[in-house]
Design a protein around this motif. Structure first.
Motif, PDB file in Angstrom:
ATOM      1  N   LEU A 118     -39.998  18.427   0.174  1.00  0.00           N
ATOM      2  CA  LEU A 118     -39.174  17.603  -0.106  1.00  0.00           C
ATOM      3  C   LEU A 118     -39.273  15.982  -0.060  1.00  0.00           C
ATOM      4  N   MET A 119     -40.604  15.849   0.134  1.00  0.00           N
ATOM      5  CA  MET A 119     -41.173  14.256   0.380  1.00  0.00           C
ATOM      6  C   MET A 119     -42.257  13.944  -0.520  1.00  0.00           C
ATOM      7  N   ARG A 120     -42.026  12.586  -0.878  1.00  0.00           N
ATOM      8  CA  ARG A 120     -43.030  12.010  -1.729  1.00  0.00           C
ATOM      9  C   ARG A 120     -44.100  10.835  -0.902  1.00  0.00           C
ATOM     10  N   SER A 121     -45.291  10.814  -1.264  1.00  0.00           N
ATOM     11  CA  SER A 121     -46.215   9.761  -0.863  1.00  0.00           C
ATOM     12  C   SER A 121     -46.079   8.649  -1.464  1.00  0.00           C
ATOM     13  N   ILE A 122     -45.874   7.607  -0.575  1.00  0.00           N
ATOM     14  CA  ILE A 122     -45.660   6.284  -0.974  1.00  0.00           C
ATOM     15  C   ILE A 122     -46.694   5.171  -0.530  1.00  0.00           C
ATOM     16  N   SER A 123     -47.439   4.379  -1.193  1.00  0.00           N
ATOM     17  CA  SER A 123     -48.390   3.650  -0.768  1.00  0.00           C
ATOM     18  C   SER A 123     -47.531   2.388  -0.148  1.00  0.00           C
ATOM     19  N   VAL A 124     -47.623   2.035   1.095  1.00  0.00           N
ATOM     20  CA  VAL A 124     -46.897   0.774   1.661  1.00  0.00           C
ATOM     21  C   VAL A 124     -47.694  -0.107   2.343  1.00  0.00           C
ATOM     22  N   LYS A 125     -47.318  -1.501   2.379  1.00  0.00           N
ATOM     23  CA  LYS A 125     -48.064  -2.422   2.927  1.00  0.00           C
ATOM     24  C   LYS A 125     -47.216  -2.839   3.958  1.00  0.00           C
ATOM     25  N   ASN A 126     -47.746  -3.877   4.868  1.00  0.00           N
ATOM     26  CA  ASN A 126     -47.181  -4.261   6.121  1.00  0.00           C
ATOM     27  C   ASN A 126     -45.671  -5.049   5.707  1.00  0.00           C
ATOM     28  N   ASP A 127     -44.719  -4.885   6.172  1.00  0.00           N
ATOM     29  CA  ASP A 127     -43.438  -5.262   6.041  1.00  0.00           C
ATOM     30  C   ASP A 127     -42.708  -5.019   5.074  1.00  0.00           C
ATOM     31  N   ASP A 128     -43.128  -4.110   4.307  1.00  0.00           N
ATOM     32  CA  ASP A 128     -42.605  -3.328   3.240  1.00  0.00           C
ATOM     33  C   ASP A 128     -41.362  -2.492   3.884  1.00  0.00           C
ATOM     34  N   THR A 129     -40.194  -2.186   2.698  1.00  0.00           N
ATOM     35  CA  THR A 129     -39.034  -1.709   3.190  1.00  0.00           C
ATOM     36  C   THR A 129     -38.828  -0.565   2.204  1.00  0.00           C
ATOM     37  N   VAL A 130     -38.899   0.720   2.536  1.00  0.00           N
ATOM     38  CA  VAL A 130     -38.622   1.859   2.025  1.00  0.00           C
ATOM     39  C   VAL A 130     -37.303   2.577   2.178  1.00  0.00           C
ATOM     40  N   GLY A 131     -36.598   2.716   1.019  1.00  0.00           N
ATOM     41  CA  GLY A 131     -35.024   2.950   1.184  1.00  0.00           C
ATOM     42  C   GLY A 131     -35.076   4.398   0.617  1.00  0.00           C
ATOM     43  N   VAL A 132     -34.292   5.425   1.277  1.00  0.00           N
ATOM     44  CA  VAL A 132     -34.161   6.565   0.667  1.00  0.00           C
ATOM     45  C   VAL A 132     -32.762   6.909   0.559  1.00  0.00           C
ATOM     46  N   ALA A 133     -32.414   7.355  -0.418  1.00  0.00           N
ATOM     47  CA  ALA A 133     -30.903   7.611  -0.852  1.00  0.00           C
ATOM     48  C   ALA A 133     -30.808   9.045  -1.583  1.00  0.00           C
ATOM     49  N   VAL A 134     -29.857   9.578  -0.731  1.00  0.00           N
ATOM     50  CA  VAL A 134     -29.633  11.316  -0.969  1.00  0.00           C
ATOM     51  C   VAL A 134     -28.205  11.390  -1.442  1.00  0.00           C
ATOM     52  N   GLN A 135     -28.020  12.174  -2.544  1.00  0.00           N
ATOM     53  CA  GLN A 135     -26.906  12.590  -2.992  1.00  0.00           C
ATOM     54  C   GLN A 135     -26.636  14.190  -3.033  1.00  0.00           C
ATOM     55  N   GLN A 136     -25.680  14.475  -2.788  1.00  0.00           N
ATOM     56  CA  GLN A 136     -25.448  16.142  -2.650  1.00  0.00           C
ATOM     57  C   GLN A 136     -24.438  16.527  -3.604  1.00  0.00           C
ATOM     58  N   SER A 137     -23.572  15.625  -4.262  1.00  0.00           N
ATOM     59  CA  SER A 137     -22.625  16.131  -4.998  1.00  0.00           C
ATOM     60  C   SER A 137     -23.265  16.097  -6.531  1.00  0.00           C
ATOM     61  N   ASP A 138     -22.693  16.922  -7.603  1.00  0.00           N
ATOM     62  CA  ASP A 138     -22.942  17.047  -8.866  1.00  0.00           C
ATOM     63  C   ASP A 138     -24.563  17.507  -8.647  1.00  0.00           C
ATOM     64  N   LEU A 139     -25.410  16.534  -9.241  1.00  0.00           N
ATOM     65  CA  LEU A 139     -26.796  17.130  -8.881  1.00  0.00           C
ATOM     66  C   LEU A 139     -27.448  16.472  -7.745  1.00  0.00           C
ATOM     67  N   PRO A 140     -27.916  17.585  -6.722  1.00  0.00           N
ATOM     68  CA  PRO A 140     -28.740  16.871  -5.378  1.00  0.00           C
ATOM     69  C   PRO A 140     -29.720  16.276  -6.052  1.00  0.00           C
ATOM     70  N   MET A 141     -30.214  15.114  -5.250  1.00  0.00           N
ATOM     71  CA  MET A 141     -31.031  14.392  -5.737  1.00  0.00           C
ATOM     72  C   MET A 141     -31.597  13.433  -4.333  1.00  0.00           C
ATOM     73  N   VAL A 142     -32.859  12.968  -4.161  1.00  0.00           N
ATOM     74  CA  VAL A 142     -33.590  12.225  -3.337  1.00  0.00           C
ATOM     75  C   VAL A 142     -34.246  11.143  -4.070  1.00  0.00           C
ATOM     76  N   GLN A 143     -33.538  10.089  -4.014  1.00  0.00           N
ATOM     77  CA  GLN A 143     -34.394   8.668  -4.638  1.00  0.00           C
ATOM     78  C   GLN A 143     -35.157   7.818  -3.602  1.00  0.00           C
ATOM     79  N   PHE A 144     -35.865   7.033  -4.164  1.00  0.00           N
ATOM     80  CA  PHE A 144     -36.776   6.037  -3.106  1.00  0.00           C
ATOM     81  C   PHE A 144     -36.806   4.919  -3.981  1.00  0.00           C
ATOM     82  N   LEU A 145     -36.911   3.908  -2.982  1.00  0.00           N
ATOM     83  CA  LEU A 145     -37.027   2.532  -3.483  1.00  0.00           C
ATOM     84  C   LEU A 145     -38.038   1.727  -2.514  1.00  0.00           C
ATOM     85  N   VAL A 146     -38.805   0.848  -2.862  1.00  0.00           N
ATOM     86  CA  VAL A 146     -39.650   0.190  -2.126  1.00  0.00           C
ATOM     87  C   VAL A 146     -39.266  -1.382  -2.334  1.00  0.00           C
TER      88      VAL A 146
END
Length: 203
Positions: A118-146
């Protein structure tokens, strides 16, 4: 009458002190859960008191995701001379020492057996911010933002069971887990995604 008033005052004072002690106890419990769990993380992971991680392997936060929509961030620092690094972000089911012992003994390494399904590989650089958003109602989903930009192609649709915020490091990145809204660098994908909170039952 003065004596009775004194009794009442003393009782009220005791009640206030008890409330304060309970509040402090809950605060300490919440802080413990809103941090990386050493028991559920690989022995090769190093973590300090500010949720800053380094090393290699899988790491899980101590809190389970109970609310309908939650958001947290990872703040990235790379080793000097490293331009980018592949890091896995997402959620994971609970782990223990027996899991990591079995993982060391197995010959094949895949996402189903190493805890990163339940994880995803993301190429990150110095000082990047990776956001993770999880919703469980309706359709459970994990979203990623850089850096605030959604990575729709990496979204995870449908998951079951109790899950924890997680990360898997490769050794050349230091990542800080951020749950406090006032320390977020970016906005969540929608107003309904609030900071992760500890369920009262856990405390």
């Amino acid at each position: 009458m003065g004596s009775c008033c004194g009794c009442l005052k003393g009782a009220a004072g005791s009640s206030d002190r008890a409330t304060e002690m309970t509040s402090k106890k809950r605060s300490a419990a919440e802080t413990k859960n809103l941090s990386i769990s050493r028991k559920m993380s690989a022995p090769s992971i190093t973590v300090d008191d500010e949720n800053k991680l380094s090393g290699t392997g899988l790491a899980l936060a101590g809190v389970t995701i109970e609310q309908d929509a939650a958001y947290w961030e990872w703040h990235i620092s790379l080793t000097d001379g490293v331009d980018s690094s592949e890091v896995l972000f997402g959620v994971a089911t609970p782990k223990d020492a027996a899991f990591y012992k079995a993982l060391d003994a197995q010959e094949e390494d895949d996402s189903e057996s190493n805890g990163t399904a339940l994880m995803r590989s993301i190429s990150v650089k110095n000082d990047d911010t990776v956001g993770v958003a999880v919703q469980q109602s309706d359709l459970p989903m994990v979203q990623f933002l850089v850096n605030g930009e959604p990575l729709h192609e990496l979204a995870i649709n449908r998951f079951r069971g109790s899950v924890h915020p997680s990360i898997s490091l490769g050794g050349d990145a230091t990542c800080t887990l951020v749950f406090e809204e006032n320390k977020f660098r970016e906005l969540s994908p929608h107003a309904r995604f609030g900071p992760l909170i500890v369920a009262r039952g856990i405390i």
